[in-house]
Design a protein around this motif. Sequence first.
Motif, PDB file in Angstrom:
ATOM      1  N   MET A   1      29.932  44.743 -13.323  1.00 48.21           N
ATOM      2  CA  MET A   1      29.904  44.225 -14.616  1.00 48.21           C
ATOM      3  C   MET A   1      30.750  45.690 -15.493  1.00 48.21           C
ATOM      4  O   MET A   1      30.965  46.551 -15.562  1.00 48.21           O
ATOM      5  N   ARG A   2      31.388  44.592 -16.662  1.00 50.67           N
ATOM      6  CA  ARG A   2      31.890  45.408 -17.807  1.00 50.67           C
ATOM      7  C   ARG A   2      30.697  45.098 -19.116  1.00 50.67           C
ATOM      8  O   ARG A   2      30.039  44.122 -19.143  1.00 50.67           O
ATOM      9  N   ILE A   3      30.559  46.566 -19.109  1.00 54.15           N
ATOM     10  CA  ILE A   3      29.237  47.103 -20.292  1.00 54.15           C
ATOM     11  C   ILE A   3      29.422  47.447 -21.764  1.00 54.15           C
ATOM     12  O   ILE A   3      30.063  48.286 -20.518  1.00 54.15           O
ATOM     13  N   HIS A  25      30.159  50.246 -12.669  1.00 49.35           N
ATOM     14  CA  HIS A  25      30.846  49.312 -13.293  1.00 49.35           C
ATOM     15  C   HIS A  25      31.688  49.504 -14.280  1.00 49.35           C
ATOM     16  O   HIS A  25      32.282  51.363 -14.835  1.00 49.35           O
ATOM     17  N   ASP A  59      30.224  41.667 -20.391  1.00 48.01           N
ATOM     18  CA  ASP A  59      29.492  41.036 -19.401  1.00 48.01           C
ATOM     19  C   ASP A  59      28.116  41.145 -19.607  1.00 48.01           C
ATOM     20  O   ASP A  59      27.373  40.687 -19.849  1.00 48.01           O
ATOM     21  N   ALA A  60      28.342  42.284 -20.134  1.00 46.57           N
ATOM     22  CA  ALA A  60      26.527  42.858 -20.407  1.00 46.57           C
ATOM     23  C   ALA A  60      26.807  44.131 -22.103  1.00 46.57           C
ATOM     24  O   ALA A  60      27.827  44.689 -22.012  1.00 46.57           O
ATOM     25  N   PRO A 104      28.562  37.730 -24.126  1.00 46.05           N
ATOM     26  CA  PRO A 104      27.768  38.542 -22.547  1.00 46.05           C
ATOM     27  C   PRO A 104      26.410  37.698 -22.219  1.00 46.05           C
ATOM     28  O   PRO A 104      25.851  36.687 -22.747  1.00 46.05           O
ATOM     29  N   GLN A 105      26.045  37.840 -20.718  1.00 47.27           N
ATOM     30  CA  GLN A 105      24.775  37.378 -20.302  1.00 47.27           C
ATOM     31  C   GLN A 105      23.878  38.068 -20.518  1.00 47.27           C
ATOM     32  O   GLN A 105      22.686  37.161 -21.079  1.00 47.27           O
ATOM     33  N   GLU A 211      19.923  43.200 -14.263  1.00 40.54           N
ATOM     34  CA  GLU A 211      20.655  42.766 -13.009  1.00 40.54           C
ATOM     35  C   GLU A 211      19.143  41.738 -13.569  1.00 40.54           C
ATOM     36  O   GLU A 211      19.719  40.944 -12.278  1.00 40.54           O
TER      37      GLU A 211
END
Length: 296
Positions: A1-3, A25, A59-60, A104-105, A211
């Motif tokens: 993920m891209r965090i 990540h 993503d997060a 983001p999710q 996650e």
Amino acid sequence: MRIVVSGASGLIGSHLVAHLRNGGHDVVVLVRREPREPSEVRWDPSAGALDPAALGRVDAAVNLSGAGVGDKRWTPAYKELVLRSRTETTSTLVRALLALDEAPQVLVNASAIGAYGEGGSAVLDESAPRGDDFLADVVRAWEEATAPAADAGVRVALARTGLLANPVGGAFGQMLTLFRLGLGGPLGSGSQWWSLISMPDEIAALQFLLENPVSGPVNLVCPEPATNTAVTAALGQALHRPALVPVPALALRAVLGEFSGQVLASQRVVPDVLLRAGFRFRHPDVASVVGWLASA
């Protein structure tokens, strides 16, 4: 993920960023100075400034920003800083995330078991009522600042961390020094309940929240809280030092001021949400937390 991670230079943040990068990540770090590498993005939360275009795809996000509650005496000015450093950073980050082409999710937002206030011997899970003291009010405003993200469909997990056990930094870093000198012992009456979590479990729990489909308040504490007397006795045993020198409540108040109320408060907190979601603790009780702490 891209965090995206804020508060990355702090005690928890520095461990989390290293852990996530080791796991493959792509971590973007928010900084208040000029960026020194491509993975850094500048922001100014006090001015509400964070350019969504600089973030790229996200993503997060993990928001760990906030002035330390035990770093200084609680003057009116510092209490205001404790509050603003949490609400301004959270609001600024949320606005930027929602301005992205695709939100983001998940947002994992730091919080604290201070939400519950003084609990006595009552067992406090995530459904327990909020307290009515200063830190409970801070947590309320802090968590409410994430509401726009949840309203927009982002999964928001509120990570209510307990007393963080780490050999360097924080309250336990100072306690270890005293115990190694043979000066450790119960604080106040020693009957107050303490809810701990080891640094490895803290980092693993934050990754778990990134996650897994968990949202809302989540207590980040080991499953078996203990009294302050039990914690200090375990520390003394693990370090092979006496734990017989009590620290009177009056002395704590003289040194720590209003913050001493948090040290002397009783919070018997349990991690029901994490356990129901399937999270497994490496250090599920005080003996294993303290054992790791003494050997780390």
